[in-house]
Design an enzyme around this catalytic site. Sequence first.
Site, PDB file in Angstrom:
ATOM      1  N   SER A 148       0.872  -1.185   0.000  1.00 47.19           N
ATOM      2  CA  SER A 148       0.000   0.000   0.000  1.00 47.19           C
ATOM      3  C   SER A 148       0.902   1.225   0.000  1.00 47.19           C
ATOM      4  O   SER A 148       2.096   1.117   0.309  1.00 47.19           O
ATOM      5  CB  SER A 148      -0.833  -0.023   1.300  1.00 47.19           C
ATOM      6  OG  SER A 148      -1.494   1.196   1.519  1.00 47.19           O
ATOM      7  N   TYR A 161      -2.079  -0.531  10.409  1.00 50.73           N
ATOM      8  CA  TYR A 161      -2.029  -0.850   8.971  1.00 50.73           C
ATOM      9  C   TYR A 161      -0.664  -0.441   8.385  1.00 50.73           C
ATOM     10  O   TYR A 161      -0.060  -1.196   7.612  1.00 50.73           O
ATOM     11  CB  TYR A 161      -3.177  -0.114   8.273  1.00 50.73           C
ATOM     12  CG  TYR A 161      -3.407  -0.486   6.825  1.00 50.73           C
ATOM     13  CD1 TYR A 161      -3.927  -1.729   6.474  1.00 50.73           C
ATOM     14  CD2 TYR A 161      -3.129   0.421   5.804  1.00 50.73           C
ATOM     15  CE1 TYR A 161      -4.156  -2.060   5.151  1.00 50.73           C
ATOM     16  CE2 TYR A 161      -3.364   0.095   4.474  1.00 50.73           C
ATOM     17  CZ  TYR A 161      -3.880  -1.142   4.153  1.00 50.73           C
ATOM     18  OH  TYR A 161      -4.108  -1.467   2.832  1.00 50.73           O
TER      19      TYR A 161
HETATM   20  N1  NAD Z   1      -8.444  -0.572  -2.115  1.00 54.25           N
HETATM   21  C1  NAD Z   1      -7.513   0.212  -1.645  1.00 54.25           C
HETATM   22  O1  NAD Z   1      -7.694   1.438  -1.584  1.00 54.25           O
HETATM   23  C2  NAD Z   1      -6.196  -0.369  -1.200  1.00 54.25           C
HETATM   24  C3  NAD Z   1      -5.115   0.508  -1.036  1.00 54.25           C
HETATM   25  C4  NAD Z   1      -3.898  -0.012  -0.640  1.00 54.25           C
HETATM   26  C5  NAD Z   1      -3.740  -1.363  -0.446  1.00 54.25           C
HETATM   27  N2  NAD Z   1      -4.811  -2.214  -0.592  1.00 54.25           N
HETATM   28  C6  NAD Z   1      -4.587  -3.642  -0.373  1.00 54.25           C
HETATM   29  O2  NAD Z   1      -5.086  -4.370  -1.473  1.00 54.25           O
HETATM   30  C7  NAD Z   1      -5.306  -5.728  -1.065  1.00 54.25           C
HETATM   31  C8  NAD Z   1      -6.625  -6.213  -1.620  1.00 54.25           C
HETATM   32  O3  NAD Z   1      -7.673  -5.495  -0.984  1.00 54.25           O
HETATM   33  P1  NAD Z   1      -8.888  -4.863  -1.805  1.00 54.25           P
HETATM   34  O4  NAD Z   1      -8.674  -3.407  -1.790  1.00 54.25           O
HETATM   35  O5  NAD Z   1      -9.085  -5.566  -3.060  1.00 54.25           O
HETATM   36  O6  NAD Z   1     -10.082  -5.127  -0.748  1.00 54.25           O
HETATM   37  P2  NAD Z   1     -11.253  -6.209  -0.763  1.00 54.25           P
HETATM   38  O7  NAD Z   1     -11.801  -6.225   0.627  1.00 54.25           O
HETATM   39  O8  NAD Z   1     -12.181  -5.941  -1.894  1.00 54.25           O
HETATM   40  O9  NAD Z   1     -10.498  -7.570  -1.065  1.00 54.25           O
HETATM   41  C9  NAD Z   1      -9.721  -8.231  -0.079  1.00 54.25           C
HETATM   42  C10 NAD Z   1     -10.030  -9.711  -0.122  1.00 54.25           C
HETATM   43  O10 NAD Z   1      -9.245 -10.364   0.881  1.00 54.25           O
HETATM   44  C11 NAD Z   1     -10.072 -11.315   1.523  1.00 54.25           C
HETATM   45  N3  NAD Z   1      -9.561 -11.623   2.855  1.00 54.25           N
HETATM   46  C12 NAD Z   1      -9.659 -10.899   4.003  1.00 54.25           C
HETATM   47  N4  NAD Z   1      -9.107 -11.566   5.024  1.00 54.25           N
HETATM   48  C13 NAD Z   1      -8.623 -12.737   4.512  1.00 54.25           C
HETATM   49  C14 NAD Z   1      -7.945 -13.833   5.077  1.00 54.25           C
HETATM   50  N5  NAD Z   1      -7.659 -13.890   6.386  1.00 54.25           N
HETATM   51  N6  NAD Z   1      -7.598 -14.856   4.253  1.00 54.25           N
HETATM   52  C15 NAD Z   1      -7.904 -14.835   2.941  1.00 54.25           C
HETATM   53  N7  NAD Z   1      -8.569 -13.825   2.354  1.00 54.25           N
HETATM   54  C16 NAD Z   1      -8.922 -12.787   3.138  1.00 54.25           C
HETATM   55  C17 NAD Z   1     -11.447 -10.670   1.558  1.00 54.25           C
HETATM   56  O11 NAD Z   1     -12.484 -11.614   1.759  1.00 54.25           O
HETATM   57  C18 NAD Z   1     -11.501 -10.003   0.190  1.00 54.25           C
HETATM   58  O12 NAD Z   1     -12.043 -10.860  -0.787  1.00 54.25           O
HETATM   59  C19 NAD Z   1      -5.197  -5.728   0.461  1.00 54.25           C
HETATM   60  O13 NAD Z   1      -3.943  -6.273   0.837  1.00 54.25           O
HETATM   61  C20 NAD Z   1      -5.282  -4.264   0.816  1.00 54.25           C
HETATM   62  O14 NAD Z   1      -4.635  -3.967   2.041  1.00 54.25           O
HETATM   63  C21 NAD Z   1      -6.023  -1.733  -0.962  1.00 54.25           C
END
Ligand code: NAD
Length: 298
Positions: A148, A161
């Site tokens: 991130s 985080y």
């Molecule tokens: N969307 C943003 O703005 C953003 C920004 C920076 C980083 N991220 C990172 O991107 C990655 C993906 O997140 P996203 O934004 O697609 O969110 P999201 O919530 O849509 O997807 C995350 C997925 O991870 C799954 N998950 C959660 N806990 C889990 C576990 N213990 N085991 C297996 N799966 C699990 C959830 O069910 C979900 O399907 C994450 O690592 C998040 O920290 C997102």
Amino acid sequence: MKNFQGKVAVITGGASGFGREFALKAHALGMKLVLGDVQQDALDATTAELRGLGAQVAALRCDVRQSADVQALADAAMREFGAVHLVFNNAGVGFGGLLWEASEADWDWVMGVNVSGVVHGVRIFTPLMLECAKRDPAYEGHIVNTSSMAGVLCPPVMGVYNVSKHAVVALTESLYHDLALVQAPIGASVLCPFFVPTGIHQSHRNRPQDMPMAGRPTASQMAAQSMVSKAVTSGKVSAQDVAELTFAAIAEERFYIFTHPQALDGVAQRARDMVAQTNPADPYAATPQVRDALRAML
Ligand SMILES: NC(=O)c1ccc[n+]([C@@H]2O[C@H](COP(=O)([O-])OP(=O)(O)OC[C@H]3O[C@@H](n4cnc5c(N)ncnc54)[C@H](O)[C@@H]3O)[C@@H](O)[C@H]2O)c1
């Protein structure tokens, strides 16, 4: 990694957001898919959608905090498709609030998913990919870990985080150097998105029952939740855009994947502060109204 056709991609957090878009893009490039996610209904829906498009998918409920669950993804990939080429250690959860107000359970949950989940993925898949490479002289592999902008910056009220995502940057950079040292045909990239509309602001939906919140959220935790929800839902770069950028970086063997290059000014400022040994710059220097609004909510 340049050739994706017929190769095998493993994606954690594959049911939603970035993970789902990685799966759609990987299928469009002719890859076979292994999806792991802790949320069964979302995993079923994404798997059905992909199969409807003609994708070959193995899907497993997987909690990345548990090494046995990550091992089961590797076993499924080998059993169903006989190799692993591309791994996305992507599952992650968000959590906000003043650093000292996070409970032990809050820390354990976030570090368990965001750090241990990626550690398990690297520890289990890298040796397996090295074995696959020994058997195939034309082998190309790549590992993408999702961090991130919070992996390279330390914004207030996001401390837990921030710590977890800094660990992912350090882990992936270390992996990159170790792979290069042994001349492995495996690349590594770290994905550092800024705010992108996905389900990340509703991470509590998957919080495990054995790690409940200590009580009602504190004022700072509610303030952080409200600010992050607003920022995530109003993001202009889509999860699909992020998947496109990520596959381009894999093909170019690019380590850093930044989805919002304008946010890198903060990284440059941080590096200048470190080198000059000056104290960390005010993150709200250009937007004091944001600090005022946040203080009013605390
Ligand atoms: N969307 C943003 O703005 C953003 C920004 C920076 C980083 N991220 C990172 O991107 C990655 C993906 O997140 P996203 O934004 O697609 O969110 P999201 O919530 O849509 O997807 C995350 C997925 O991870 C799954 N998950 C959660 N806990 C889990 C576990 N213990 N085991 C297996 N799966 C699990 C959830 O069910 C979900 O399907 C994450 O690592 C998040 O920290 C997102």
